[in-house]
Design a protein around this motif. Structure first.
Motif, PDB file in Angstrom:
ATOM      1  N   GLN A  91       0.788  -0.853  -0.258  1.00 40.94           N
ATOM      2  CA  GLN A  91      -0.025   0.081   0.029  1.00 40.94           C
ATOM      3  C   GLN A  91       1.112   1.424  -0.043  1.00 40.94           C
ATOM      4  OE1 GLN A  91      -2.807  -0.664  -0.778  1.00 40.94           O
ATOM      5  NE2 GLN A  91      -3.543  -2.744  -0.430  1.00 40.94           N
ATOM      6  N   GLY A  92       1.862   1.005  -0.571  1.00 39.30           N
ATOM      7  CA  GLY A  92       2.980   2.893   0.111  1.00 39.30           C
ATOM      8  C   GLY A  92       3.575   2.669   1.137  1.00 39.30           C
ATOM      9  N   GLY A  93       3.568   1.908   2.862  1.00 40.82           N
ATOM     10  CA  GLY A  93       4.026   2.348   3.588  1.00 40.82           C
ATOM     11  C   GLY A  93       4.903   1.964   3.683  1.00 40.82           C
ATOM     12  N   LYS A  94       5.637   1.718   5.224  1.00 40.69           N
ATOM     13  CA  LYS A  94       6.858   0.906   5.485  1.00 40.69           C
ATOM     14  C   LYS A  94       6.266   0.112   6.150  1.00 40.69           C
ATOM     15  CE  LYS A  94      10.342   1.832   8.548  1.00 40.69           C
ATOM     16  NZ  LYS A  94      11.675   2.329   9.680  1.00 40.69           N
ATOM     17  N   PRO A  95       7.957  -0.899   6.086  1.00 38.83           N
ATOM     18  CA  PRO A  95       7.309  -2.192   6.552  1.00 38.83           C
ATOM     19  C   PRO A  95       6.924  -2.310   7.871  1.00 38.83           C
ATOM     20  CG  PRO A  95       8.451  -2.729   4.510  1.00 38.83           C
ATOM     21  CD  PRO A  95       8.279  -0.780   5.128  1.00 38.83           C
ATOM     22  N   LEU A  96       5.147  -3.645   8.002  1.00 37.80           N
ATOM     23  CA  LEU A  96       5.839  -3.332   9.731  1.00 37.80           C
ATOM     24  C   LEU A  96       6.793  -4.504  10.228  1.00 37.80           C
ATOM     25  CD1 LEU A  96       2.125  -2.727   9.762  1.00 37.80           C
ATOM     26  CD2 LEU A  96       3.320  -0.813  10.757  1.00 37.80           C
ATOM     27  N   GLY A  97       7.023  -5.178   9.597  1.00 33.65           N
ATOM     28  CA  GLY A  97       8.270  -6.261  10.239  1.00 33.65           C
ATOM     29  C   GLY A  97       7.106  -7.539  10.017  1.00 33.65           C
ATOM     30  N   ALA A  98       7.619  -9.044  10.352  1.00 29.74           N
ATOM     31  CA  ALA A  98       6.917  -9.865  10.603  1.00 29.74           C
ATOM     32  C   ALA A  98       6.223 -10.433  11.877  1.00 29.74           C
ATOM     33  CB  ALA A  98       7.375 -10.452  10.094  1.00 29.74           C
ATOM     34  N   SER A  99       4.673 -11.009  12.266  1.00 28.67           N
ATOM     35  CA  SER A  99       5.127 -10.945  13.661  1.00 28.67           C
ATOM     36  C   SER A  99       5.220 -12.143  14.000  1.00 28.67           C
ATOM     37  CB  SER A  99       3.791 -11.188  12.952  1.00 28.67           C
ATOM     38  OG  SER A  99       2.845 -11.909  12.857  1.00 28.67           O
ATOM     39  N   ILE A 100       6.588 -12.063  13.994  1.00 25.95           N
ATOM     40  CA  ILE A 100       7.318 -13.190  15.151  1.00 25.95           C
ATOM     41  C   ILE A 100       7.593 -13.317  16.970  1.00 25.95           C
ATOM     42  CG2 ILE A 100       9.437 -15.398  14.984  1.00 25.95           C
ATOM     43  CD1 ILE A 100       9.480 -14.610  12.051  1.00 25.95           C
ATOM     44  N   CYS A 101       6.952 -14.131  17.303  1.00 26.44           N
ATOM     45  CA  CYS A 101       6.963 -13.806  18.844  1.00 26.44           C
ATOM     46  C   CYS A 101       8.276 -14.828  19.109  1.00 26.44           C
ATOM     47  CB  CYS A 101       5.904 -14.293  19.679  1.00 26.44           C
ATOM     48  SG  CYS A 101       4.691 -12.369  18.966  1.00 26.44           S
ATOM     49  N   LEU A 102       9.407 -14.769  19.951  1.00 21.96           N
ATOM     50  CA  LEU A 102      10.075 -15.453  20.591  1.00 21.96           C
ATOM     51  C   LEU A 102       9.690 -16.084  22.009  1.00 21.96           C
ATOM     52  CD1 LEU A 102      13.066 -14.133  19.561  1.00 21.96           C
ATOM     53  CD2 LEU A 102      12.129 -15.782  18.315  1.00 21.96           C
ATOM     54  N   SER A 103       9.596 -17.485  22.523  1.00 25.96           N
ATOM     55  CA  SER A 103       9.069 -17.668  23.704  1.00 25.96           C
ATOM     56  C   SER A 103       9.802 -17.254  24.296  1.00 25.96           C
ATOM     57  CB  SER A 103       8.288 -19.297  22.976  1.00 25.96           C
ATOM     58  OG  SER A 103       8.764 -20.100  25.066  1.00 25.96           O
ATOM     59  N   SER A 104       9.577 -16.727  25.868  1.00 30.96           N
ATOM     60  CA  SER A 104      10.400 -15.885  26.838  1.00 30.96           C
ATOM     61  C   SER A 104      10.781 -17.666  27.199  1.00 30.96           C
ATOM     62  CB  SER A 104       9.309 -15.630  27.906  1.00 30.96           C
ATOM     63  OG  SER A 104       8.276 -16.272  28.154  1.00 30.96           O
ATOM     64  N   THR A 105      10.819 -18.615  27.791  1.00 31.27           N
ATOM     65  CA  THR A 105      10.485 -19.784  28.316  1.00 31.27           C
ATOM     66  C   THR A 105      12.318 -20.188  27.389  1.00 31.27           C
ATOM     67  OG1 THR A 105       9.862 -21.262  27.368  1.00 31.27           O
ATOM     68  CG2 THR A 105       8.934 -20.062  29.479  1.00 31.27           C
ATOM     69  N   ALA A 106      12.708 -19.962  26.591  1.00 32.16           N
ATOM     70  CA  ALA A 106      13.393 -20.841  25.740  1.00 32.16           C
ATOM     71  C   ALA A 106      14.740 -20.369  25.952  1.00 32.16           C
ATOM     72  CB  ALA A 106      13.141 -20.312  24.071  1.00 32.16           C
ATOM     73  N   ARG A 107      15.795 -21.432  25.695  1.00 33.59           N
ATOM     74  CA  ARG A 107      17.194 -20.290  26.400  1.00 33.59           C
ATOM     75  C   ARG A 107      17.481 -19.265  25.061  1.00 33.59           C
ATOM     76  NH1 ARG A 107      20.974 -25.077  26.497  1.00 33.59           N
ATOM     77  NH2 ARG A 107      19.331 -25.069  24.326  1.00 33.59           N
ATOM     78  N   SER A 108      18.291 -18.383  25.340  1.00 32.74           N
ATOM     79  CA  SER A 108      19.325 -17.269  24.894  1.00 32.74           C
ATOM     80  C   SER A 108      19.936 -17.791  23.792  1.00 32.74           C
ATOM     81  CB  SER A 108      19.259 -16.308  25.014  1.00 32.74           C
ATOM     82  OG  SER A 108      21.034 -16.796  26.017  1.00 32.74           O
ATOM     83  N   VAL A 109      20.134 -17.760  22.752  1.00 34.24           N
ATOM     84  CA  VAL A 109      21.022 -17.550  21.594  1.00 34.24           C
ATOM     85  C   VAL A 109      21.873 -17.845  22.142  1.00 34.24           C
ATOM     86  CG1 VAL A 109      22.128 -16.922  19.467  1.00 34.24           C
ATOM     87  CG2 VAL A 109      19.604 -16.732  19.469  1.00 34.24           C
ATOM     88  N   SER A 110      22.753 -16.735  23.024  1.00 36.38           N
ATOM     89  CA  SER A 110      24.535 -16.871  23.965  1.00 36.38           C
ATOM     90  C   SER A 110      24.036 -17.892  24.743  1.00 36.38           C
ATOM     91  CB  SER A 110      24.428 -15.363  24.698  1.00 36.38           C
ATOM     92  OG  SER A 110      23.281 -14.868  25.221  1.00 36.38           O
ATOM     93  N   GLU A 111      23.039 -18.523  25.416  1.00 37.36           N
ATOM     94  CA  GLU A 111      23.604 -19.220  26.507  1.00 37.36           C
ATOM     95  C   GLU A 111      23.620 -21.002  25.252  1.00 37.36           C
ATOM     96  OE1 GLU A 111      20.543 -19.124  30.086  1.00 37.36           O
ATOM     97  OE2 GLU A 111      19.656 -19.153  28.106  1.00 37.36           O
ATOM     98  N   ILE A 112      22.832 -20.553  24.496  1.00 37.54           N
ATOM     99  CA  ILE A 112      23.186 -22.206  22.985  1.00 37.54           C
ATOM    100  C   ILE A 112      24.545 -22.051  22.910  1.00 37.54           C
ATOM    101  CG2 ILE A 112      22.573 -23.127  20.993  1.00 37.54           C
ATOM    102  CD1 ILE A 112      19.587 -22.009  21.716  1.00 37.54           C
ATOM    103  N   ILE A 113      25.065 -21.136  22.408  1.00 30.37           N
ATOM    104  CA  ILE A 113      26.270 -20.778  22.061  1.00 30.37           C
ATOM    105  C   ILE A 113      27.066 -21.154  22.548  1.00 30.37           C
ATOM    106  CG2 ILE A 113      27.797 -19.536  20.897  1.00 30.37           C
ATOM    107  CD1 ILE A 113      25.908 -18.348  19.418  1.00 30.37           C
ATOM    108  N   LEU A 114      27.713 -20.467  24.211  1.00 30.14           N
ATOM    109  CA  LEU A 114      28.074 -21.152  24.873  1.00 30.14           C
ATOM    110  C   LEU A 114      28.207 -22.272  25.360  1.00 30.14           C
ATOM    111  CD1 LEU A 114      28.007 -17.846  27.581  1.00 30.14           C
ATOM    112  CD2 LEU A 114      29.611 -18.713  25.942  1.00 30.14           C
ATOM    113  N   GLU A 115      27.239 -23.090  25.291  1.00 34.99           N
ATOM    114  CA  GLU A 115      26.840 -24.750  25.890  1.00 34.99           C
ATOM    115  C   GLU A 115      27.447 -25.206  24.611  1.00 34.99           C
ATOM    116  OE1 GLU A 115      23.413 -27.703  25.778  1.00 34.99           O
ATOM    117  OE2 GLU A 115      22.610 -26.214  26.821  1.00 34.99           O
ATOM    118  N   ASP A 116      27.889 -25.161  23.426  1.00 36.32           N
ATOM    119  CA  ASP A 116      28.171 -25.453  21.976  1.00 36.32           C
ATOM    120  C   ASP A 116      29.503 -25.381  22.369  1.00 36.32           C
ATOM    121  OD1 ASP A 116      28.051 -27.017  19.817  1.00 36.32           O
ATOM    122  OD2 ASP A 116      27.528 -25.331  18.707  1.00 36.32           O
ATOM    123  N   ARG A 117      30.442 -24.652  22.809  1.00 38.12           N
ATOM    124  CA  ARG A 117      31.398 -24.380  22.574  1.00 38.12           C
ATOM    125  C   ARG A 117      32.146 -24.942  23.658  1.00 38.12           C
ATOM    126  NH1 ARG A 117      32.701 -17.808  21.955  1.00 38.12           N
ATOM    127  NH2 ARG A 117      31.950 -17.647  19.614  1.00 38.12           N
ATOM    128  N   GLY A 118      31.171 -25.365  24.664  1.00 34.84           N
ATOM    129  CA  GLY A 118      31.905 -26.719  25.890  1.00 34.84           C
ATOM    130  C   GLY A 118      32.646 -26.994  25.533  1.00 34.84           C
TER     131      GLY A 118
END
Length: 87
Positions: free
Chosen positions: A60-87
């Motif tokens: 419609q000519g307007g600025k895109p609003l972005g995707a309506s994706i919600c991340l779960s608050s109970t899931a581990r953060s990406v940084s936690e997953i990376i630190l676990e993977d490195r260990g």
């Protein structure tokens, strides 16, 4: 194609037409290149333009609003997953 400045000025329209058709022109002064003329390609339908033209997408000519994706608050953060993977 190499062309002197004098020749380029004398036949400007002809050389610009050649550049528009895809010819690259090197403009020289005393047999040394000083500039390059490259034609601008004709506009072709890009992916988004094609989707809009075909009706598969709408805008419609307007600025895109972005995707309506919600991340779960109970899931581990990406940084936690990376630190676990490195260990």
């Amino acid at each position: 194609m190499e062309i002197s400045i004098r020749e380029f000025r004398a036949h400007l329209a002809q050389y610009l037409s050649a550049a528009q058709q895809g010819q690259t022109l090197d403009i020289t002064s005393h047999h040394k290149p000083v500039a390059r003329v490259i034609g601008i390609p004709s506009v072709t339908n890009s992916g988004i333009t094609r989707l809009l033209a075909s009706g598969m997408a709408q805008w419609q000519g307007g600025k895109p609003l972005g995707a309506s994706i919600c991340l779960s608050s109970t899931a581990r953060s990406v940084s936690e997953i990376i630190l676990e993977d490195r260990g």
